[in-house]
Design a protein around this motif. Structure first.
Motif, PDB file in Angstrom:
ATOM      1  N   VAL A 314      28.207  18.094  15.148  1.00 40.90           N
ATOM      2  CA  VAL A 314      27.162  17.067  15.279  1.00 40.90           C
ATOM      3  C   VAL A 314      27.157  16.155  14.055  1.00 40.90           C
ATOM      4  N   PHE A 317      30.085  13.754  14.073  1.00 42.52           N
ATOM      5  CA  PHE A 317      29.889  12.697  15.071  1.00 42.52           C
ATOM      6  C   PHE A 317      28.959  11.607  14.522  1.00 42.52           C
ATOM      7  N   ILE A 318      27.849  12.022  13.916  1.00 42.89           N
ATOM      8  CA  ILE A 318      26.887  11.051  13.374  1.00 42.89           C
ATOM      9  C   ILE A 318      27.501  10.259  12.231  1.00 42.89           C
ATOM     10  N   THR A 391      18.469  12.301   9.078  1.00 46.69           N
ATOM     11  CA  THR A 391      19.216  12.920  10.180  1.00 46.69           C
ATOM     12  C   THR A 391      19.856  14.224   9.721  1.00 46.69           C
ATOM     13  N   ILE A 395      19.114  18.010  11.074  1.00 51.80           N
ATOM     14  CA  ILE A 395      20.168  18.920  11.542  1.00 51.80           C
ATOM     15  C   ILE A 395      20.069  20.259  10.818  1.00 51.80           C
TER      16      ILE A 395
END
Length: 734
Positions: A314, A317-318, A391, A395
């Motif tokens: 994740v 990807f970000i 973000t 996470i």
């Protein structure tokens, strides 16, 4: 990117020391979660018991434990203990290495013994005795033997089941039963468990304090060394830029704008410094922490690596999305900073002109346009970076919740310990943070790479005006039959880099000691171009210029320029004192020479009017003196140098007619042994020159004395008549 990393080469030893310190820091940081886990599992849950074998055990418990052991385990068990003097207890005599071996070999029988002990406590039955001790009981021997056989069968099945459990969940969970057994046995044998627990907790806590302090020390040392390396890199880059730029010819200065050079030596260098610190602190530390964290995670036995893998996917990807969006903006930022500096410099240096023409509002709009472009770019990149960190925190929070959720079920099932879960969470966060640090660097590095490339472009640019490999010596004082100060232009042509046509063409003339040669012409005729060729600010395209019979390109630049006293159109002064400015070309000039030079330049009067005289301060650019005073000080500076060739490039324009006449009269006495070239716009300044060169469209159209040129040269006559009356020119009116 290579230009960023090559800056570290001179500091490779220091970088190596930083790496060592970072390894120590990472080791300390990675050790702390394990100590936390040990405090929870061993210090709190296991009462400080570190091994499954009790340090002291009662005789009957010692014998009972043998029921669950095979022959090899019995030998180890008997060897590890010795009977006390009273015969009631057994004391452990194994050392640390043997204890680790006993933990591995005796885990199964002691865990079974613990289970059996708890079963007995629940049923309320008496402890099982050794078959030899039971022989004295009133029961029938054959019945006892049958019970022993049945018990051994039960033990065998229990052992097989326990071994399967170990294969499934690992040794650590089962080991907790062995430690609980050791605690119970020691308590029954009279050991103070509370004191043992406190001792362990104090010991573990003290080790955490020591590791934390060591981590603090090495972290400070690493930061100190990293800051020193970054500051050194900044110093080196600024020094390289300055040394290279100071050697640039006018051609290179035209290639790089002044605003761009200022940006490259300040903002760009600052970018490199900041990134250098981050590279040494973050980029080196992150992989050490990441790899160490992965290793530590495998040691916890939590077997939840897939949770970290999902979180990292994740994150990647970000980060990839953010980099794709923000990278072009980062690359554009330095160009916008250049544009901003260019507009700022133009406005500040031309402020008086802007006010005179009432252009304040228009220039404010121009500045605001450049400012808004930079603001929008920075706002976009800052928002992207601001979005990234929350973000990442989200996470990590979700990661912690996920680990806790999965761990709760496993703890409830008895396949995971609370301390192991705590350590796993800590290591997971450290791994994720390591990757976050690397991704942050991947975003910041491109901007630094752009800055490094821009700096490298300046450093690699070499001046087109170079010293010859084997320079010739300049003949002086009549050596080789050549008078000192003779400057010859022989069919000289020059074309600016990138231009289609020559700026000057086929220029030939000679400056001789004791004579004054003047040059006049319309704007753009090539006068300043010729002046710039004399000290080799540019090199000729065709032809040659010789000083004392030697081509300027064959002379050492320093030796050549020592022979020339140049007074440019714009008299530039430097911050300091009047004396320091006059000594700019001759550090050895004494007070008498300075006074003489100031007197010839008609500057002595206003200097002596100042309270500090020659020690009076001069502001940057000479902003605290008038234009005429600045020009006279610039002339005095050239006179104090005492050169063999004087070049005055329209240097009398700010002087009134009276001062101009007095200065030229005094100058003629000083320069009687030197060659003089005067470039002027005023006829009155050059009217008494020995030879006047008339330039038009880059060519010499005529030369001679004033009286002759009035008769023979229309260009000169037109210039003269536009400035002086016929009476002043000595022309009789019809």
């Amino acid at each position: 990117m290579r230009n960023v990393f090559k800056n570290f080469l001179p500091y490779k030893k220091t970088v190596f020391m930083i790496v060592i310190l970072l390894v120590v820091q990472a080791y300390c940081m990675l050790s702390l979660p394990q100590y936390t886990s040990d405090i929870i599992d061993t210090g709190i849950q296991n009462k400080g018991q570190e091994h499954i074998v009790p340090s002291k055990i009662k005789s009957e418990d010692f014998e009972q434990a043998k029921l669950f052991m095979n022959d090899n385990e019995l030998r180890l068990w008997d060897t590890a203990y010795q009977k006390s003097d009273d015969g009631k207890t057994y004391d452990l005599k194994a050392d640390d290495d043997e204890l680790s071996k006993l933990d591995d070999k005796l885990l199964v029988p002691l865990a079974l013994s613990y289970q059996f002990e708890k079963m007995q406590e629940k049923s309320g039955e008496a402890s099982v005795k050794n078959s030899d001790e039971n022989a004295s009981a009133t029961e029938n021997t054959s019945t006892m033997e049958a019970e022993v056989v049945a018990l051994k069968e039960q033990i065998g099945k229990a052992r097989e089941k326990l071994e399967k459990t170990i294969d499934k969940v690992g040794e650590k969970t089962v080991k907790s039963m062995g430690m609980a057994y050791a605690v119970d046995m020691q308590k029954k044998a009279g050991v103070d468990i509370d004191a043992m627990q406190k001792s362990y907790l104090w010991s573990a806590g003290l080790r955490m304090v020591v590791f934390s302090f060591l981590m603090l020390v090495v972290s400070v040392m690493a930061a100190y060394l990293a800051s020193g390396v970054a500051a050194g890199i900044g110093r080196d880059l600024r020094s390289k830029i300055y040394k290279n730029v100071i050697s640039f010819s006018n051609a290179e200065m035209d290639k790089f704008s002044t605003a761009s050079l200022i940006t490259r030596s300040t903002n760009d260098v600052q970018q490199i410094q900041q990134v250098s610190v981050m590279l040494l602190r973050m980029a080196l530390f992150a992989p050490i922490m990441g790899l160490g964290g992965v290793y530590k995670v495998t040691q916890t036995g939590a077997k939840m690596g897939w949770v970290i893998a999902v979180a990292l996917v994740v994150i990647f990807f970000i980060i990839a999305l953010l980099v794709l969006v923000a990278m072009p903006k980062f690359k554009k930022m330095q160009v916008l900073v250049d544009d901003m500096n260019l507009v700022s410099r133009e406005i500040l240096t031309g402020l008086s002109v802007i006010r005179a023409f009432g252009r304040e509002e228009e220039e404010e709009k121009r500045f605001d346009e450049a400012n808004q472009k930079l603001r929008k770019n920075q706002l976009f990149t800052n928002r992207v970076m601001t979005f990234m960190f929350p973000t990442m925190i989200l996470i990590m929070d979700v990661l912690v919740i996920g680990i806790t959720w999965v761990s709760a079920n496993r703890i409830d099932m008895g396949t995971l310990r609370v301390g192991a879960m705590t350590a796993f969470i800590s290591y997971s966060i450290q791994i994720v943070m390591s990757f976050v640090m690397l991704t942050v660097m991947s975003i910041i590095l491109p901007r630094a790479s752009v800055a490094a490339d821009r700096i490298d472009e300046v450093i690699r640019s070499k001046s087109s005006i170079l010293n010859p490999k084997e320079p010739k010596s300049l003949p002086l004082n009549g050596e080789a039959g050549v008078a000192n100060g003779v400057l010859e232009f022989e069919h000289v042509s020059f074309r600016f880099p990138g231009a289609e046509n020559n700026a000057i063409e086929d220029i030939s003339f000679t400056l001789r000691p004791g004579t004054v040669t003047a040059m006049i012409g319309s704007t753009g005729a090539g006068k300043s171009t010729i002046v710039n060729l004399i000290p080799r600010f540019y090199d000729v395209t065709e032809g040659s210029i010789k000083l004392n019979g030697v081509d300027l390109r064959e002379l050492d630049l320093k030796e050549l320029r020592n022979q020339i006293g140049l007074v440019p159109q714009k008299g530039t002064l430097f911050s300091g004192t009047i004396a320091s400015n006059l000594r700019f070309g001759n550090n050895e000039a004494d007070d008498v020479q300075l006074k003489e030079a100031a007197e010839i330049a008609q500057a002595l009067d206003f200097i002596e009017e100042k309270a500090d005289g020659f020690d009076s301060s001069i502001s940057q650019g000479g902003s605290n003196v008038s234009g005429g005073q600045k020009q006279r000080l610039a002339i005095a500076r050239a006179i104090a140098k005492d050169p063999s060739v004087y070049v005055f490039d329209d240097s009398f324009s700010a002087l009134d007619m009276k001062t101009d006449a007095k200065l030229r009269k005094a100058l003629s006495e000083k320069t009687k042994d030197a060659s003089v070239l005067i470039v002027a716009q005023r006829i009155s300044t050059i009217i008494n020159a020995d030879n006047i060169l008339v330039l038009d469209e880059g060519r010499i159209v005529s030369s001679g004395k004033h009286e002759d040129l009035l008769k023979t040269c229309d260009v000169y006559a037109q210039i003269a008549s536009s400035q002086l009356s016929n009476k002043e020119l000595g022309i009789e009116e019809a």
